[in-house]
Design a protein around this motif. Structure first.
Motif, PDB file in Angstrom:
ATOM      1  N   LEU B 267       0.904  -1.173   0.129  1.00 26.32           N
ATOM      2  CA  LEU B 267      -0.139  -0.060  -0.031  1.00 26.32           C
ATOM      3  C   LEU B 267       0.801   1.326  -0.083  1.00 26.32           C
ATOM      4  N   VAL B 268       2.049   1.262   0.720  1.00 25.81           N
ATOM      5  CA  VAL B 268       2.816   2.403   0.889  1.00 25.81           C
ATOM      6  C   VAL B 268       3.640   2.532  -0.387  1.00 25.81           C
ATOM      7  N   LEU B 269       3.877   1.388  -1.195  1.00 27.11           N
ATOM      8  CA  LEU B 269       4.532   1.344  -2.480  1.00 27.11           C
ATOM      9  C   LEU B 269       3.549   1.993  -3.494  1.00 27.11           C
ATOM     10  N   MET B 270       2.336   1.652  -3.492  1.00 27.95           N
ATOM     11  CA  MET B 270       1.262   2.178  -4.474  1.00 27.95           C
ATOM     12  C   MET B 270       1.004   3.626  -4.353  1.00 27.95           C
ATOM     13  N   THR B 271       1.079   4.213  -3.063  1.00 22.58           N
ATOM     14  CA  THR B 271       1.011   5.641  -2.968  1.00 22.58           C
ATOM     15  C   THR B 271       1.980   6.473  -3.299  1.00 22.58           C
ATOM     16  N   ILE B 272       3.508   5.933  -2.811  1.00 22.49           N
ATOM     17  CA  ILE B 272       4.458   6.587  -3.440  1.00 22.49           C
ATOM     18  C   ILE B 272       4.584   6.733  -5.114  1.00 22.49           C
ATOM     19  N   LEU B 273       4.425   5.229  -5.641  1.00 18.68           N
ATOM     20  CA  LEU B 273       4.697   4.973  -7.046  1.00 18.68           C
ATOM     21  C   LEU B 273       3.749   6.232  -7.784  1.00 18.68           C
ATOM     22  N   GLY B 274       2.463   6.516  -7.179  1.00 20.59           N
ATOM     23  CA  GLY B 274       1.508   7.132  -7.781  1.00 20.59           C
ATOM     24  C   GLY B 274       1.662   8.609  -7.579  1.00 20.59           C
ATOM     25  N   GLY B 275       2.265   9.037  -6.313  1.00 21.61           N
ATOM     26  CA  GLY B 275       2.254  10.295  -6.117  1.00 21.61           C
ATOM     27  C   GLY B 275       1.320  10.656  -4.669  1.00 21.61           C
ATOM     28  N   VAL B 276       2.394  10.800  -3.650  1.00 15.27           N
ATOM     29  CA  VAL B 276       1.969  11.256  -2.268  1.00 15.27           C
ATOM     30  C   VAL B 276       1.260  12.434  -2.403  1.00 15.27           C
ATOM     31  N   LEU B 333      11.025  -7.852 -10.164  1.00 11.31           N
ATOM     32  CA  LEU B 333      12.376  -7.164 -10.482  1.00 11.31           C
ATOM     33  C   LEU B 333      12.069  -5.833 -11.176  1.00 11.31           C
ATOM     34  N   THR B 334      10.874  -6.034 -12.260  1.00 10.92           N
ATOM     35  CA  THR B 334      10.460  -4.779 -12.942  1.00 10.92           C
ATOM     36  C   THR B 334       9.871  -3.746 -12.322  1.00 10.92           C
ATOM     37  N   LEU B 335       8.951  -4.274 -11.114  1.00 10.72           N
ATOM     38  CA  LEU B 335       8.462  -3.420 -10.339  1.00 10.72           C
ATOM     39  C   LEU B 335       9.255  -2.472  -9.356  1.00 10.72           C
ATOM     40  N   GLY B 336      10.393  -3.349  -8.909  1.00 11.39           N
ATOM     41  CA  GLY B 336      11.550  -2.747  -7.991  1.00 11.39           C
ATOM     42  C   GLY B 336      12.125  -1.703  -8.868  1.00 11.39           C
ATOM     43  N   SER B 337      12.657  -2.100  -9.989  1.00  6.64           N
ATOM     44  CA  SER B 337      13.280  -0.917 -10.709  1.00  6.64           C
ATOM     45  C   SER B 337      12.473   0.133 -10.945  1.00  6.64           C
ATOM     46  N   MET B 338      11.255  -0.188 -11.572  1.00 10.15           N
ATOM     47  CA  MET B 338      10.248   1.064 -11.651  1.00 10.15           C
ATOM     48  C   MET B 338      10.447   2.032 -10.664  1.00 10.15           C
ATOM     49  N   VAL B 340      12.278   2.377  -7.972  1.00 12.83           N
ATOM     50  CA  VAL B 340      13.727   3.123  -7.764  1.00 12.83           C
ATOM     51  C   VAL B 340      13.571   4.026  -8.926  1.00 12.83           C
ATOM     52  N   LEU B 341      13.693   3.858  -9.932  1.00 17.02           N
ATOM     53  CA  LEU B 341      13.593   5.211 -11.115  1.00 17.02           C
ATOM     54  C   LEU B 341      12.428   6.394 -10.684  1.00 17.02           C
ATOM     55  N   VAL B 342      11.255   5.790 -10.287  1.00 18.14           N
ATOM     56  CA  VAL B 342      10.217   6.810  -9.976  1.00 18.14           C
ATOM     57  C   VAL B 342      10.845   7.724  -8.765  1.00 18.14           C
ATOM     58  N   VAL B 343      11.220   7.076  -7.702  1.00 20.86           N
ATOM     59  CA  VAL B 343      11.764   7.673  -6.507  1.00 20.86           C
ATOM     60  C   VAL B 343      12.746   8.705  -6.668  1.00 20.86           C
ATOM     61  N   VAL B 344      13.737   8.163  -7.564  1.00 12.40           N
ATOM     62  CA  VAL B 344      14.890   8.958  -7.820  1.00 12.40           C
ATOM     63  C   VAL B 344      14.767   9.988  -8.821  1.00 12.40           C
ATOM     64  N   PHE B 345      14.030   9.774  -9.856  1.00 11.75           N
ATOM     65  CA  PHE B 345      13.891  10.957 -10.742  1.00 11.75           C
ATOM     66  C   PHE B 345      12.479  11.442 -10.694  1.00 11.75           C
ATOM     67  N   LEU B 346      11.519  11.132  -9.940  1.00 12.28           N
ATOM     68  CA  LEU B 346      10.221  11.996  -9.964  1.00 12.28           C
ATOM     69  C   LEU B 346       9.914  11.479  -8.325  1.00 12.28           C
ATOM     70  N   PRO B 347      10.549  12.259  -7.554  1.00 12.34           N
ATOM     71  CA  PRO B 347      10.057  12.252  -6.041  1.00 12.34           C
ATOM     72  C   PRO B 347       8.802  12.355  -5.853  1.00 12.34           C
ATOM     73  N   GLY B 348       7.830  13.062  -6.627  1.00 11.38           N
ATOM     74  CA  GLY B 348       6.443  13.330  -6.370  1.00 11.38           C
ATOM     75  C   GLY B 348       5.717  12.201  -7.174  1.00 11.38           C
ATOM     76  N   GLY B 349       6.263  11.041  -7.542  1.00 10.73           N
ATOM     77  CA  GLY B 349       5.528   9.983  -8.126  1.00 10.73           C
ATOM     78  C   GLY B 349       5.187  10.304  -9.541  1.00 10.73           C
ATOM     79  N   ILE B 350       4.335   9.234 -10.189  1.00 13.20           N
ATOM     80  CA  ILE B 350       3.824   9.395 -11.510  1.00 13.20           C
ATOM     81  C   ILE B 350       3.058  10.715 -11.635  1.00 13.20           C
ATOM     82  N   MET B 351       2.320  11.109 -10.835  1.00 18.48           N
ATOM     83  CA  MET B 351       1.624  12.261 -11.125  1.00 18.48           C
ATOM     84  C   MET B 351       2.483  13.415 -11.272  1.00 18.48           C
ATOM     85  N   GLU B 352       3.788  13.608 -10.676  1.00 18.51           N
ATOM     86  CA  GLU B 352       4.686  14.887 -10.936  1.00 18.51           C
ATOM     87  C   GLU B 352       5.071  14.653 -12.406  1.00 18.51           C
TER      88      GLU B 352
END
Lengths: 257, 388
Positions: B267-276, B333-338, B340-352
């Motif tokens: 659930l935490v992953l979902m929120t951060i991935l999408g945009g807190v 593995l795909t989800l994990g790399s994705m 990592v990429l989102v958190v590093v390059f888009l700290p605001g998640g996909i919405m950013e």
């Protein structure tokens, strides 16, 4: 010992605060008169900020009490003390950096109107026309209208200070505590702030100012108390204090020109 | 009470359109079957509710799976004891998860930051372990809580005879599995989304954002922050409970594995991935993770061979060898790399990312117009403007 007279609004009664072996405040007894501007000056480490922290409930005093209009503040939480009418401007501006300037000013207005907690879950902020108008007015007064929808964190330091002052004033507090409101400001900004503070002086609010800048103290204060090593060493009007040799020795470092 | 600002109304309508047409637009992705659609709606609801706590107040709860589990158990017990009506089951799920959240929140919110997270994690793991041991008369331990032919179902049996097979949940005759089940979940999701929108644009929501931004300032401004946070905690716990209830409605059994900490972590992953802190972001995060979990994980080498058939044979073999590590069992593995990429390059998640791309397009289209598009937002709202 200061006798608390009938128009004393805030009374810091024999407050003592120790940190370990250090006496940050020693038997401090201060009476703040209604409607006056009372400056507290003193060298670094004199206990000025500790005094404010005791008043707003951030620190419990080791001994002694703080009384607002006959009601004891000591032991109450910061939010209760604010609800009783004491607002504070911090030395480094405490604002909501992620919220817009507009929201920063609206939030304190909600606290004033709705109290410490209110379940207004399904009201829209946009329907709060009165509070919005009040906030807009004060933002214009403080010259922040150009950045009303900017995130407060993006403001310059001087604007942040002004914003924090606006946040306090929208609550129309009985007592406004100002912790070095002009620290780190240019001469020009300092003068603007003095003008702002003079303007609100006429509204009858009681103000307590901690300040290093003697220019500010002598242009604003009706009453000055000098704190050194946790003790009040002198009190009086700015002129009396200026002439006091004890003060000159402890704080002004010789004579004040 | 039902009026929302115009911008929110547009968001809501678009969101409703996207959700209700999911069976259509998800079919090219191979995800348009009822079981997965239901999961999309249910986990989106869970993420929307979680965002009220984590997104608005910034308090990271690591124990929301416990409320999901409590909701499921409450719903199944409501099926067993009272009726197969899903509304009743959801009401039970909401009440019990709310009580549970009140108790856990009351204790956990004595602390903030990492200590709060650890406390919620501890409570959730405790609930999970208890469900297998002490509480097994209620949870039926490892077998999970299931319907039986002997269930009392008092309300239902007042109106009908006991059938010969296990009943399924139905809303006044509409069965709750299949597409009907999805639409039921979707409607609940839309209601939940609407309420979350209302909360986010209310003074209450503003206070929650204030707590996230500067809790000390909130105190010196005269707010008692504890009840604000507890309310947010209980509301988001109820969302999780209803989501758990919906899991039981679409498939009437409940097991303790729903309460495990990995479920909270997801659930935490979902929120951060999408945009807190955004309304739509957590929903997108939930959909991506559920899509990966259910579809991507089913890809195998033969699908990859078909996919890369246009490549020359020896290159194809190599590409399939590499990419096969990322699908099937390797979907993590795909989800994990994705992630990592989102958190590093888009700290605001996909919405950013979405925001950046749209502002880039706006600027490219007409640099002067951009100014005008943004300006009405930046002006103080004229008092004549009414929220619709």
């Amino acid at each position: 010992m200061v006798e608390s007279s009938h128009n004393t609004v805030l009374h810091v009664a024999d407050v003592h605060k120790t940190f370990g072996g250090l006496h940050a405040l020693a038997d401090v007894d201060l009476a703040f008169e209604e409607g006056t501007t009372h400056a507290i000056i003193g060298p670094n480490g004199a206990g000025k900020s500790t005094l404010l922290n005791v008043i707003v409930g951030k620190l419990p005093p080791t001994r002694g009490t703080v009384v607002l209009d006959g009601e004891v503040l000591t032991g109450k939480s910061p939010y209760e003390i604010n609800q009783m009418g004491i607002a504070r401007v911090f030395q480094t501006p405490e604002i909501f950096p992620e919220l817009s300037v507009f929201d920063n000013v609206m939030a304190p207005a909600f606290a004033k109107r709705d109290g410490a907690f209110s379940m207004n879950l399904f009201k829209s902020i946009e329907s709060e026309k009165d509070i919005a108008r009040e906030a807009e007015e004060i933002i214009v007064d403080f010259g922040l209208d150009a950045m009303i929808h900017t995130h407060a964190g993006a403001l310059s330091r001087g604007h942040k200070r002004r914003l924090e002052l606006a946040m306090c004033l929208i609550q129309k507090p009985r007592i406004l505590l100002l912790d070095e409101p002009t620290a780190g400001m240019s001469r020009h900004d300092t003068n603007t702030t003095i003008e702002l503070l003079k303007k609100i002086k006429s509204s009858g609010m009681t103000k307590v100012i901690i300040e290093h800048d003697m220019h500010v103290v002598f242009s604003l204060a009706d009453e000055v108390s000098v704190l050194a090593q946790g003790r009040i060493i002198a009190e009086g009007t700015p002129d009396e204090v200026r002439g006091d040799p004890k003060v000159q020795e402890a704080y002004l470092g010789g004579t004040y020109e | 009470m039902f009026s929302i600002p115009k911008k929110d109304a547009i968001t809501f309508l678009l969101f409703a359109l996207v959700v209700l047409t999911m069976p259509i637009w998800l079919s090219p992705f191979g995800a348009s079957y009822p079981g997965l659609l239901q999961k999309f709606a249910i986990y989106a609801l869970l993420a929307v509710g979680y965002n009220i706590l984590f997104g608005l107040t910034g308090y990271l709860s690591f124990g929301h799976a416990a409320f999901l589990g409590v909701g499921s158990y409450a719903a199944v017990w409501s099926f067993k004891l009272l009726s197969m009506n899903p509304i009743l089951a959801l009401a039970c799920a909401m009440i019990f998860s709310g009580i549970f959240a009140l108790a856990i929140g009351y204790v956990s919110l004595r602390r903030s930051g990492i200590y709060f997270s650890i406390l919620t994690l501890a409570f959730a793991q405790m609930s999970y372990k208890l469900a297998y041991s002490v509480l097994s008369p209620i949870t039926h331990g490892e077998n999970g809580l299931q319907l039986t032919l002997q269930d009392p179902r008092t309300i239902d049996l007042m109106f009908m005879e006991r059938g010969v097979s296990l009943p399924t949940s139905s809303l006044f005759g509409i069965p709750m599995n299949g597409y009907e089940g999805f639409y039921f979940c979707a409607v609940i999701l839309l209601i939940g989304f609407f309420i979350a929108q209302k909360i986010a644009s209310s003074p209450f929501g503003m206070m929650l954002k204030g707590i996230k931004s500067n809790e000390d300032r909130m105190n010196y401004t005269g707010f008692n922050t504890k009840p604000y946070m507890l309310t947010a905690f209980v509301i988001s716990g109820m969302y999780a409970g209803i989501a758990g209830g919906l899991l039981a409605v679409t498939d009437p059994l409940a097991g303790a594995e729903r309460m495990q900490w990995t479920a909270s972590g997801e659930l935490v992953l979902m929120t951060i991935l999408g945009g807190v802190g955004t309304l739509v972001g957590p929903v997108i995060g939930a959909w991506i993770i559920k899509y990966f979990e259910n579809i991507f994980s089913a890809w195998n080498e033969s699908i990859l061979h078909n996919f890369f058939a246009f490549l020359p044979d020896n290159i194809e073999g190599f590409v399939v060898l590499i990419s096969s590590k990322f699908v099937g069992e390797g979907w993590h593995l795909t989800l994990g790399s994705m992630f990592v990429l989102v958190v590093v390059f888009l700290p605001g998640g996909i919405m950013e990312g979405v925001r950046r791309i749209s502002s880039w397009f706006l600027r490219r289209k007409d640099p002067t117009k951009d100014q005008e598009v943004v300006d009405p937002e930046n002006m103080p709202k004229p008092s004549s403007e009414k929220g619709e």
